[in-house]
Design a protein around this motif. Structure first.
Motif, PDB file in Angstrom:
ATOM      1  N   ALA A 179     -37.171  47.590  68.038  1.00  0.00           N
ATOM      2  CA  ALA A 179     -37.667  46.569  68.970  1.00  0.00           C
ATOM      3  C   ALA A 179     -39.095  46.898  69.397  1.00  0.00           C
ATOM      4  CB  ALA A 179     -36.743  46.489  70.181  1.00  0.00           C
ATOM      5  N   TYR A 180     -39.355  48.165  69.661  1.00  0.00           N
ATOM      6  CA  TYR A 180     -40.707  48.582  70.032  1.00  0.00           C
ATOM      7  C   TYR A 180     -41.672  48.395  68.869  1.00  0.00           C
ATOM      8  CZ  TYR A 180     -44.619  51.547  71.440  1.00  0.00           C
ATOM      9  OH  TYR A 180     -45.869  52.015  71.749  1.00  0.00           O
ATOM     10  N   VAL A 235     -42.937  44.904  68.536  1.00  0.00           N
ATOM     11  CA  VAL A 235     -44.023  44.605  69.478  1.00  0.00           C
ATOM     12  C   VAL A 235     -45.355  45.067  68.890  1.00  0.00           C
ATOM     13  CG1 VAL A 235     -44.985  45.090  71.753  1.00  0.00           C
ATOM     14  CG2 VAL A 235     -42.524  44.711  71.497  1.00  0.00           C
ATOM     15  N   LYS A 277     -46.692  42.854  66.124  1.00  0.00           N
ATOM     16  CA  LYS A 277     -47.393  41.664  66.612  1.00  0.00           C
ATOM     17  C   LYS A 277     -48.809  42.006  67.059  1.00  0.00           C
ATOM     18  CE  LYS A 277     -43.367  38.937  68.033  1.00  0.00           C
ATOM     19  NZ  LYS A 277     -42.679  38.286  69.179  1.00  0.00           N
ATOM     20  N   GLU A 290     -47.199  41.006  78.342  1.00  0.00           N
ATOM     21  CA  GLU A 290     -45.905  41.358  78.941  1.00  0.00           C
ATOM     22  C   GLU A 290     -44.783  40.523  78.350  1.00  0.00           C
ATOM     23  OE1 GLU A 290     -46.692  40.883  83.103  1.00  0.00           O
ATOM     24  OE2 GLU A 290     -47.164  43.019  83.374  1.00  0.00           O
ATOM     25  N   GLN A 291     -45.089  39.263  78.045  1.00  0.00           N
ATOM     26  CA  GLN A 291     -44.079  38.412  77.417  1.00  0.00           C
ATOM     27  C   GLN A 291     -43.748  38.920  76.022  1.00  0.00           C
ATOM     28  OE1 GLN A 291     -45.054  34.265  77.477  1.00  0.00           O
ATOM     29  NE2 GLN A 291     -43.193  33.626  76.422  1.00  0.00           N
ATOM     30  N   VAL A 292     -44.747  39.379  75.278  1.00  0.00           N
ATOM     31  CA  VAL A 292     -44.511  39.946  73.952  1.00  0.00           C
ATOM     32  C   VAL A 292     -43.689  41.228  74.060  1.00  0.00           C
ATOM     33  CG1 VAL A 292     -45.625  41.018  71.955  1.00  0.00           C
ATOM     34  CG2 VAL A 292     -46.570  38.919  72.933  1.00  0.00           C
ATOM     35  N   CYS A 293     -43.992  42.038  75.063  1.00  0.00           N
ATOM     36  CA  CYS A 293     -43.269  43.301  75.227  1.00  0.00           C
ATOM     37  C   CYS A 293     -41.808  43.084  75.582  1.00  0.00           C
ATOM     38  CB  CYS A 293     -43.935  44.149  76.322  1.00  0.00           C
ATOM     39  SG  CYS A 293     -45.527  44.858  75.874  1.00  0.00           S
ATOM     40  N   GLY A 294     -41.532  42.100  76.435  1.00  0.00           N
ATOM     41  CA  GLY A 294     -40.164  41.881  76.880  1.00  0.00           C
ATOM     42  C   GLY A 294     -39.578  43.141  77.476  1.00  0.00           C
ATOM     43  N   THR A 295     -38.392  43.497  77.031  1.00  0.00           N
ATOM     44  CA  THR A 295     -37.751  44.732  77.494  1.00  0.00           C
ATOM     45  C   THR A 295     -37.961  45.876  76.517  1.00  0.00           C
ATOM     46  OG1 THR A 295     -35.667  44.091  76.437  1.00  0.00           O
ATOM     47  CG2 THR A 295     -35.989  43.424  78.748  1.00  0.00           C
ATOM     48  N   ALA A 296     -38.678  45.620  75.423  1.00  0.00           N
ATOM     49  CA  ALA A 296     -38.847  46.641  74.378  1.00  0.00           C
ATOM     50  C   ALA A 296     -39.994  47.589  74.680  1.00  0.00           C
ATOM     51  CB  ALA A 296     -39.082  45.962  73.030  1.00  0.00           C
ATOM     52  N   HIS A 318     -43.583  48.309  77.735  1.00  0.00           N
ATOM     53  CA  HIS A 318     -44.272  47.908  78.949  1.00  0.00           C
ATOM     54  C   HIS A 318     -45.724  48.353  78.873  1.00  0.00           C
ATOM     55  CE1 HIS A 318     -42.913  52.043  79.823  1.00  0.00           C
ATOM     56  NE2 HIS A 318     -43.976  52.132  80.603  1.00  0.00           N
TER      57      HIS A 318
END
Length: 465
Positions: free
Chosen positions: A291-292, A295, A298, A356-362, A364
């Motif tokens: 998930a990271y 990010v 992208k 921050e939207q791209v990062c989500g919970t994956a 910060h």
């Protein structure tokens, strides 16, 4: 060239060719990457040693010199009385880390086919020597100057520019200043800057054991490596990536890209991106690790920011750029730095929200910093003096431009960047750009720049400042 002073300027520059090459070589020989602060050396021993060497050269040229507690120094044509208006140039003696891919010692100047090769020949030790010689001409000519001229020598440009902050806090600022730390003809505007880190959560029991790459936040990395808890024969290498057996059955993956300045990423290949793509192609990593990595993929997918929703173009500056500069892993946490240069139609708040939207919970964001765009009208008298001088010397018909790079100019009330790079001069295969391996500068263009600087400083004497 109709200016009656031109013959003298031309003769001076031509007579000093060997001396200029000698002194550029002497200054480049001092490694001056930012280091641990020491007494009298606030940015480390290297930048202080380079400042000392530059001031030594200036004194040999017959100029007055001053060292401001190791933060910054200068040479000048003569005394500057309190409250007197003066002109200044500003260059810097610090450099980015040498990085990888050099064909020879980065701190030993080589001459090949008319090009100087070495860390700092173009950014910014070569131009620094040119400014010292410009002042030598002004002093030796005996011309009475309405505005004395000071050649400022910074030591912290590549990271935080705290050197010029110190100068502004302790000394009167020049009436006008130019910095030879960009491209000709004249840059009268610089994009804003937005920097920070995309940080993973603590990755427990991860498959990625280590991930390292890049030498500076503001340079596209040409090399990176990661170590993964996967056998070599289970990994298919993608473009630009090689593999080798590591310890205890692990695999070391290495990415080989092409370096360059963060503000001009066109034509570069980011080694970190190559590894991220390879890891995801092979489905390597825990769910949290992948998930990271998505990010980061992208972030690296497009240097115009479109993949992370921050693309911007105001028509005044070139479009926004963003690159990932360094990556490191410690105690299960991966940190990817980014360097963004943005125009006037966006701002750090908008970009932070998008990232921050791209990062989500994956992931910060941490350590965010920014600086606003900088612009001075192209028709102001001093800028017109510079552009007209450049065009007369070169026979060109250029106009001022804006750029993504950040220079000292934004720290002064009335300043621009003024050469000596030429975007229309093709870099040969054996040389490299600023911040890249085999950093190069064409010597003939440096000599031409010296002549332009001397004539411009003389003509600025007639401008009301």
């Amino acid at each position: 060239m109709n200016d009656p002073r031109w013959a003298s300027i031309d003769a001076f520059a031509e007579q000093n060719r060997d001396n200029i090459l000698r002194d550029i070589t002497r200054l480049v020989a001092v490694p001056s990457v930012e280091g641990t602060p020491e007494p009298g050396a606030p940015f480390g021993a290297g930048p202080r040693a380079a400042l000392d060497k530059a001031l030594e050269i200036a004194a040999e040229l017959g100029l007055e010199t001053y060292n401001a507690e190791g933060y910054i120094g200068w040479a000048q044509t003569g005394p500057i009385a309190g409250g007197q208006k003066y002109l200044a140039t500003i260059t810097h003696t610090d450099v980015v880390p040498e990085g990888n891919g050099w064909d020879a010692d980065p701190y030993t100047v080589r001459v090949r086919d008319g090009w100087l090769l070495g860390r700092g020949v173009s950014d910014d030790k070569g131009p620094g020597i040119l400014c010292l010689y410009a002042l030598k001409y002004l002093k030796d000519s005996g011309i009475k100057l309405k505005y004395p001229v000071r050649a400022l020598l910074g030591t912290n440009e590549e990271t935080n520019m705290h050197d010029v902050d110190y100068y502004a806090a302790h000394y009167p600022m020049p009436a006008f200043c130019f910095t030879p730390d960009a491209e000709f003809p004249v840059c009268n505007g610089e994009k804003g800057g937005f920097n920070g880190e995309i940080v993973s959560p603590r990755l427990e029991n991860g498959v990625i054991l280590d991930f390292q790459g890049g030498v500076a936040r503001n340079a596209v990395p040409d090399r990176a490596f990661c170590t993964v808890r996967v056998a070599p024969d289970a990994i298919e290498c993608t473009e630009g990536v090689t593999k080798e057996a590591g310890e205890n059955g692990a695999t070391v993956l290495r990415g080989q890209g092409k370096s360059g300045h963060a503000a001009m990423p066109a034509g570069t290949v980011n080694a970190i991106s190559l590894l991220v793509d390879c890891l995801l192609h092979n489905h390597i990593g825990t769910e949290a690790e992948q998930a990271y990595l998505r990010v980061l993929q992208k972030l690296h997918a497009a240097t115009d920011g479109s993949a992370v929703g921050i693309a911007a173009d105001d028509g005044l500056f070139d479009p926004l750029t963003i690159i990932g500069g360094t990556i490191g892993q410690e105690d299960g946490v991966i940190r990817q730095s980014f360097d963004c240069r943005y125009p006037t139609n966006t701002d750090p708040e908008k970009m932070t929200a998008a990232l921050e939207q791209v990062c989500g919970t994956a992931a910060h964001l941490e350590n965010l910093t920014s600086r606003v765009p900088f612009y001075i009208a192209a028709d102001s008298p001093a800028i017109q003096t510079l552009i007209n001088t450049y065009n007369e010397v070169t026979g060109e018909q250029q106009t001022p431009f804006t750029m993504g790079g950040g220079t000292y100019a934004r720290h002064f009330p009335y300043a621009v960047s003024f050469g000596p790079e030429h975007t229309d001069v093709a870099i040969p295969a054996f040389a490299g750009p600023m911040h890249g391996a085999n950093e190069g500068a064409p010597f003939e263009k440096l000599i031409e720049a010296l002549k332009i600087y001397i004539l411009a400083l003389l003509r600025l004497q007639d401008v009301e400042l």
